[in-house]
Each structure stands twice: as C-alpha cells, then as structure tokens.
Design a protein around this motif. Structure first.
Motif, PDB file in Angstrom:
ATOM      1  N   VAL A   1       0.857  -1.013  -0.165  1.00 16.76           N
ATOM      2  CA  VAL A   1       0.023  -0.123   0.010  1.00 16.76           C
ATOM      3  C   VAL A   1       0.908   1.076  -0.123  1.00 16.76           C
ATOM      4  CG1 VAL A   1      -1.629   1.435   1.219  1.00 16.76           C
ATOM      5  CG2 VAL A   1      -1.934  -1.143   1.221  1.00 16.76           C
ATOM      6  N   GLY A   2       0.654   2.178  -0.728  1.00 14.23           N
ATOM      7  CA  GLY A   2       1.383   3.281  -0.995  1.00 14.23           C
ATOM      8  C   GLY A   2       0.753   4.439  -1.757  1.00 14.23           C
ATOM      9  N   LEU A   3       1.543   5.287  -2.111  1.00 10.45           N
ATOM     10  CA  LEU A   3       0.842   6.513  -2.628  1.00 10.45           C
ATOM     11  C   LEU A   3       0.501   6.158  -4.300  1.00 10.45           C
ATOM     12  CD1 LEU A   3       3.780   9.282  -1.924  1.00 10.45           C
ATOM     13  CD2 LEU A   3       1.454   8.910  -0.823  1.00 10.45           C
ATOM     14  N   GLN A   4       0.827   5.164  -4.654  1.00 13.35           N
ATOM     15  CA  GLN A   4       0.416   4.666  -6.010  1.00 13.35           C
ATOM     16  C   GLN A   4      -0.730   3.891  -5.912  1.00 13.35           C
ATOM     17  OE1 GLN A   4       3.803   4.488  -5.120  1.00 13.35           O
ATOM     18  NE2 GLN A   4       4.544   6.142  -6.165  1.00 13.35           N
ATOM     19  N   GLY A   5      -1.422   3.446  -4.706  1.00 16.39           N
ATOM     20  CA  GLY A   5      -2.495   2.666  -4.653  1.00 16.39           C
ATOM     21  C   GLY A   5      -2.014   1.287  -3.909  1.00 16.39           C
ATOM     22  N   LEU A   6      -2.922   0.544  -4.120  1.00 16.64           N
ATOM     23  CA  LEU A   6      -2.918  -0.977  -3.465  1.00 16.64           C
ATOM     24  C   LEU A   6      -2.439  -1.806  -4.782  1.00 16.64           C
ATOM     25  CD1 LEU A   6      -3.386  -2.944  -1.484  1.00 16.64           C
ATOM     26  CD2 LEU A   6      -5.520  -3.304  -2.406  1.00 16.64           C
ATOM     27  N   GLU A   7      -1.334  -2.741  -4.085  1.00 19.16           N
ATOM     28  CA  GLU A   7      -0.540  -3.685  -5.193  1.00 19.16           C
ATOM     29  C   GLU A   7      -0.746  -5.206  -4.740  1.00 19.16           C
ATOM     30  OE1 GLU A   7       3.306  -2.677  -6.334  1.00 19.16           O
ATOM     31  OE2 GLU A   7       2.531  -0.746  -7.390  1.00 19.16           O
ATOM     32  N   LEU A   8      -1.222  -6.045  -5.564  1.00 21.68           N
ATOM     33  CA  LEU A   8      -1.053  -7.369  -5.077  1.00 21.68           C
ATOM     34  C   LEU A   8      -0.321  -8.351  -5.945  1.00 21.68           C
ATOM     35  CD1 LEU A   8      -2.271  -9.656  -3.233  1.00 21.68           C
ATOM     36  CD2 LEU A   8      -4.225  -9.939  -4.856  1.00 21.68           C
ATOM     37  N   GLU A   9       0.816  -8.835  -5.562  1.00 21.95           N
ATOM     38  CA  GLU A   9       1.561  -9.639  -6.541  1.00 21.95           C
ATOM     39  C   GLU A   9       1.814 -11.045  -6.191  1.00 21.95           C
ATOM     40  OE1 GLU A   9       6.288  -9.288  -7.563  1.00 21.95           O
ATOM     41  OE2 GLU A   9       5.130  -7.418  -7.114  1.00 21.95           O
TER      42      GLU A   9
ATOM     43  N   ILE B   1      -1.679  -7.072  -9.640  1.00 19.01           N
ATOM     44  CA  ILE B   1      -2.843  -6.105  -9.908  1.00 19.01           C
ATOM     45  C   ILE B   1      -2.654  -5.142  -9.117  1.00 19.01           C
ATOM     46  CG2 ILE B   1      -4.393  -7.089  -8.190  1.00 19.01           C
ATOM     47  CD1 ILE B   1      -6.865  -6.706 -10.145  1.00 19.01           C
ATOM     48  N   ALA B   2      -2.676  -3.788  -9.723  1.00 16.69           N
ATOM     49  CA  ALA B   2      -2.492  -2.771  -9.089  1.00 16.69           C
ATOM     50  C   ALA B   2      -3.815  -1.622  -9.032  1.00 16.69           C
ATOM     51  CB  ALA B   2      -1.169  -1.911  -9.735  1.00 16.69           C
ATOM     52  N   LEU B   3      -4.332  -1.299  -8.192  1.00 13.42           N
ATOM     53  CA  LEU B   3      -5.636  -0.495  -8.031  1.00 13.42           C
ATOM     54  C   LEU B   3      -4.974   0.829  -7.579  1.00 13.42           C
ATOM     55  CD1 LEU B   3      -8.050  -2.764  -6.155  1.00 13.42           C
ATOM     56  CD2 LEU B   3      -7.896  -2.558  -8.486  1.00 13.42           C
ATOM     57  N   LYS B   4      -5.314   1.778  -8.356  1.00  8.14           N
ATOM     58  CA  LYS B   4      -4.887   3.347  -8.446  1.00  8.14           C
ATOM     59  C   LYS B   4      -6.268   4.183  -7.826  1.00  8.14           C
ATOM     60  CE  LYS B   4      -1.048   2.161 -10.376  1.00  8.14           C
ATOM     61  NZ  LYS B   4       0.291   2.161  -9.738  1.00  8.14           N
TER      62      LYS B   4
ATOM     63  N   ILE C   1      -1.121   4.279 -15.469  1.00  3.23           N
ATOM     64  CA  ILE C   1      -0.692   5.592 -14.984  1.00  3.23           C
ATOM     65  C   ILE C   1       0.762   5.889 -15.457  1.00  3.23           C
ATOM     66  CG2 ILE C   1      -0.413   6.535 -13.012  1.00  3.23           C
ATOM     67  CD1 ILE C   1      -3.297   6.357 -13.625  1.00  3.23           C
ATOM     68  N   MET C   2       1.709   4.790 -15.532  1.00  3.92           N
ATOM     69  CA  MET C   2       3.026   5.044 -15.906  1.00  3.92           C
ATOM     70  C   MET C   2       3.151   4.212 -17.129  1.00  3.92           C
ATOM     71  SD  MET C   2       4.819   5.105 -11.909  1.00  3.92           S
ATOM     72  CE  MET C   2       6.368   5.482 -12.954  1.00  3.92           C
ATOM     73  N   PRO C   3       3.206   4.438 -18.265  1.00  2.60           N
ATOM     74  CA  PRO C   3       3.158   3.667 -19.585  1.00  2.60           C
ATOM     75  C   PRO C   3       4.577   3.208 -19.751  1.00  2.60           C
ATOM     76  CG  PRO C   3       1.870   5.618 -20.017  1.00  2.60           C
ATOM     77  CD  PRO C   3       2.560   5.955 -18.564  1.00  2.60           C
ATOM     78  N   ARG C   4       5.552   3.895 -19.131  1.00  6.48           N
ATOM     79  CA  ARG C   4       6.862   3.483 -19.444  1.00  6.48           C
ATOM     80  C   ARG C   4       7.357   2.304 -18.574  1.00  6.48           C
ATOM     81  NH1 ARG C   4      10.776   6.528 -21.611  1.00  6.48           N
ATOM     82  NH2 ARG C   4      12.353   5.244 -20.752  1.00  6.48           N
TER      83      ARG C   4
ATOM     84  N   PHE D   1      -7.354  -0.406 -13.768  1.00  2.00           N
ATOM     85  CA  PHE D   1      -6.051  -0.853 -13.188  1.00  2.00           C
ATOM     86  C   PHE D   1      -5.167  -1.574 -13.946  1.00  2.00           C
ATOM     87  CE2 PHE D   1      -9.314  -4.180 -13.722  1.00  2.00           C
ATOM     88  CZ  PHE D   1      -8.372  -5.255 -14.278  1.00  2.00           C
ATOM     89  N   GLY D   2      -3.843  -1.417 -13.387  1.00  2.00           N
ATOM     90  CA  GLY D   2      -2.874  -1.990 -13.913  1.00  2.00           C
ATOM     91  C   GLY D   2      -2.465  -3.469 -13.444  1.00  2.00           C
TER      92      GLY D   2
END
Length: 425
Positions: free
Chosen positions: A61-69, A94-97, A133-136, A103-104
C-alpha cells in the motif's frame, strides 16, 4: 537495498520456518520502499520440495495505490497429473490506483509441452505488463524455443513420415519478440530495453535468421542471415562468400546514439550466374571510414571496384574510387588464343595430310596411265613391225611373179590383173 539513486528499500523478515514436510516459509515480514515508489507491504515466500517451486507473494500500500503480487519461481513438472505438461515461472499482479477507474496488471508464465526431461520439449513463455498511469512500465515478452511440425512430432515422440523441408518449416530455432522501455526481469527471463525480434524463419528449406533490437534513442541493432539460395537448377546462386557456400548473404548494423554515438554496418553477399559471372560484394561503415568492395568475374574478366572514404564525418568525407582488371583475364585470354592457334594448326595439318593423300593417289593414277600408254606404244610398234614384215613378204612374192612371167613370156592382161589384185590385198 539501494536499487538506484532514486529508490531505497528496507525489509525486516524471518527465514526458514518449517511448516511441514517439504514446506518452508522464508522471507516473511515487512517491506518499506522510499523513492520513486513509496509503499509499505507484507512479503513472504513459500518453498516446496515437490514440486520444486517457490511461491512468492506481496501486498503493498502506497501513494500509488494498492498492489497485489504473486509469483511462482521454478517448473512444476507433470502439472495437473499430465505427463506431457510442465508449468512455472509464473506471475500475477494487479494494481489499483486511487481515483483511477482502470487498473494495471501483470501476468505471464512458462509452459513446456512434450516428453519432459528429454531435451526436446517445446517451451513457450509469455509475459505482459500494463500500467495505465506509468506507461513506461508497460512491457511484453513472448518466446518459443522451436515451432515447426517436426519439432512438435519430436517433442511428443510421434512418428510421421513427412518431407524434411515440410518438417522444418516454421521457426526451427525458436522465436523471441519483446518490448520494454527499460530493462525488466520476469521469472526466468530478462526483457531487454527497446523492441527485439529474434528468430529463424524456415519456409520449405529456405532460412532467414534475424536479431533486431530497437532501443530508441539509445541503440538500433539489426543482424540478418539467410541460407544459400539456388534457383533454376543452380543457374543463379546466392551465398555469403566465394569461400563459404554453406551460409547465405548477411547484413549487420549496430547504431548507437547514447552514451557515445557510433555506427557499424556490414553486409556481405556472393552471386554466381551460370558459372560465368561472379560477384562478391562487401560493405563496411564505421565511425572512421566507408568501404565498398566489389570483386567479380564477368565472362573473361576478373574485376575489382573499391570505394573507400576515411572521414571524420560523412559531410567532409573524401571518396576515392579504385578499379582493377585483374591480370587473370590476360592469362585467360592468352590461354584462349593459344588454344585457338592449336586448333587452327591441327585443322591445317589435317587438311595438308588430306591433300598429300590425294596427291599420292593422283601420282599412282598417273603412273598407271603412263604404264598403260607405254604398253599401247609397244603394241603399235609390234603392229608396225608385222605390217613391214607383210610388205616385205608381198614384195618378195611380186618379184617372184615378175620373174616367172619373164621366163614364160606371160604378159597377158589376165596375169597382170591377177597380180595387181594380189598387190592391193
């Protein structure tokens, strides 16, 4: 861990907690990231002995949202109790912003098909990452170690009688396609920065292998090799060089923009037409020179054309062109002239011999005619002699007649007529 000057990671974990037979918990604890990505998370790894794989998981959990890996490192052989299937090196994330309706995600894995541990399996790997959010951070990777009918038959140990060119059609040496803005590691594979296409395409025996890397603005690399090409029963032949007919033409280019600009280009090919025209072409371009060399045989002539330009830049390049007709063509011409003279001499000798034979035959015919004429002359001489003998005999008879008539005084007209008649005969 300092992964870059812009990223710092701190983790407090415990290791090697045995949860049961063949089941160990490790690297379990808290993880802190500060920098480009700032987050706090729970991480853990679970090692299994059978199958020999490691399952890794993380919730951040961070400024970019929630990530599950979740990732799976290793290969699970005979997956789902299928003897011909292996699965592993998988990942799912999966990443929720916050405030973003999309979502990514990241997904991928490796599948092996065929008779396992035979070294003949077909290995397919696909990985995809999307970050709106970050295409790179987007990337794609796809590869197969071999893809052809023959490879499929070999992987499953199937027997099917097919022509070799049909069995090998496809990608016998595999195919790799990838794209990423930056260097990325996924389970079991490394994705280079930029676009990459690497593989060998076989179409009914004709092979083209390529290794293309496009990493704008850093680098562009192209490496292409072809198999030898024979057309019209060998009337036209194309391969790498006159001394190497086992491989085909090649083209290589490596252009680097960053950090230091440089260029390297090479191309080589050899062509033969009907065995009487040959051409070897070599092209080399670097930071310091341009060089084009063409060497070939055109009918009787061996020719070389060299274009060379040492330079600091192409704008200031001073080109020099050098052409040469090899002395080999003079030697060849000399051989041809000598051979022509020899042939002409042989023909003249044959004609002279034929004429001499005719003269000899004519002399023989003349000698025979002379002999015949001489024989006829002898025959005429013999006839004249017989005639002279007859005249002499007649004269003798005439004298006898006159003598008898004188003695008997028989000068009658009848006697004279008889004598003249005898004389005329």
């Amino acid at each position: 861990t300092i992964s870059s000057v812009k990223q710092f990671t701190f983790a407090a974990t415990v290791n090697d907690i045995k949860l049961g037979d063949g089941l160990i918990l490790s690297d379990a604890g808290l993880e802190f990231k500060i920098g480009v990505e700032t987050s706090i998370g729970l991480v853990a790894s679970l090692r299994l002995d059978d199958p020999p794989i490691t399952l890794q998981g993380a919730i951040r959990v961070g400024l970019q949202g929630l990530e599950l890996e979740m990732t799976m490192v290793g290969i699970w052989k005979k997956a789902f109790e299928l003897d011909w299937l292996a699965f592993g090196n998988a990942q799912f994330a999966i990443a929720l912003k916050p405030g973003v309706p999309v979502f990514g995600f990241a997904i991928g894995g490796e599948v092996r098909l065929g008779k396992l541990d035979s070294g003949k399996e077909i290995i397919i790997a696909i990985y995809l990452g999307i970050d709106p959010i970050m295409p790179r951070r987007n990337y794609f990777y796809g590869s197969v170690n071999k893809a052809s009918i023959g490879a499929l038959l070999e992987a499953f140990d199937w027997s099917l009688d097919l022509p070799k060119c049909l069995k090998e059609s496809g990608f016998p040496d595999g195919l790799q396609v990838s794209f990423a803005f930056d260097h990325i590691e996924v389970p079991g594979h490394v994705i280079p920065a930029g676009f990459r296409l690497k593989g060998t395409l076989n179409i009914l025996g004709f092979r083209v292998s390529s290794d293309i890397v496009i990493d704008v603005p850093r680098r562009i690399k192209i490496d292409i090799h072809m198999s030898p090409l024979h057309l019209a029963g060998g009337l036209l032949k194309l391969y790498k060089s006159r001394s190497d007919s086992s491989t085909g033409s090649m083209f290589y280019a490596d252009i680097k923009i960053l950090p230091v600009p440089s260029v390297e280009v090479k191309a080589s090919g050899y062509a033969s037409v009907a065995g009487i025209m040959h051409s070897q072409t070599t092209l080399e371009i670097s930071n310091t020179e341009f060089k084009l060399e063409m060497t070939g045989r055109f009918f009787l002539f061996d020719a070389t054309l060299l274009v060379h330009a040492p330079y600091g830049s192409l704008e200031t390049a001073a080109f020099s062109v050098y052409g040469l007709l090899s002395k080999a063509w003079m030697e060849e011409l000399e051989k041809r002239v000598v051979a022509a003279i020899d042939e002409a001499g042989k023909a003249a000798n044959a004609k002279l011999s034929e004429t001499q034979d005719k003269v000899r035959d004519a002399n023989k015919a003349y000698d025979a005619a002379v002999q015949t004429l001489q024989q006829k002359q002898r025959d005429v001489e013999n006839a004249n002699k017989k005639f002279d003998d007859a005249i002499a005999w007649l004269q003798h008879k005439q004298d006898n007649v006159y003598r008898l008539c004188s003695l008997r005084t028989c000068h009658s007209s009848k006697s004279i007529k008889l004598f003249n008649s005898i004389a005329r005969k």
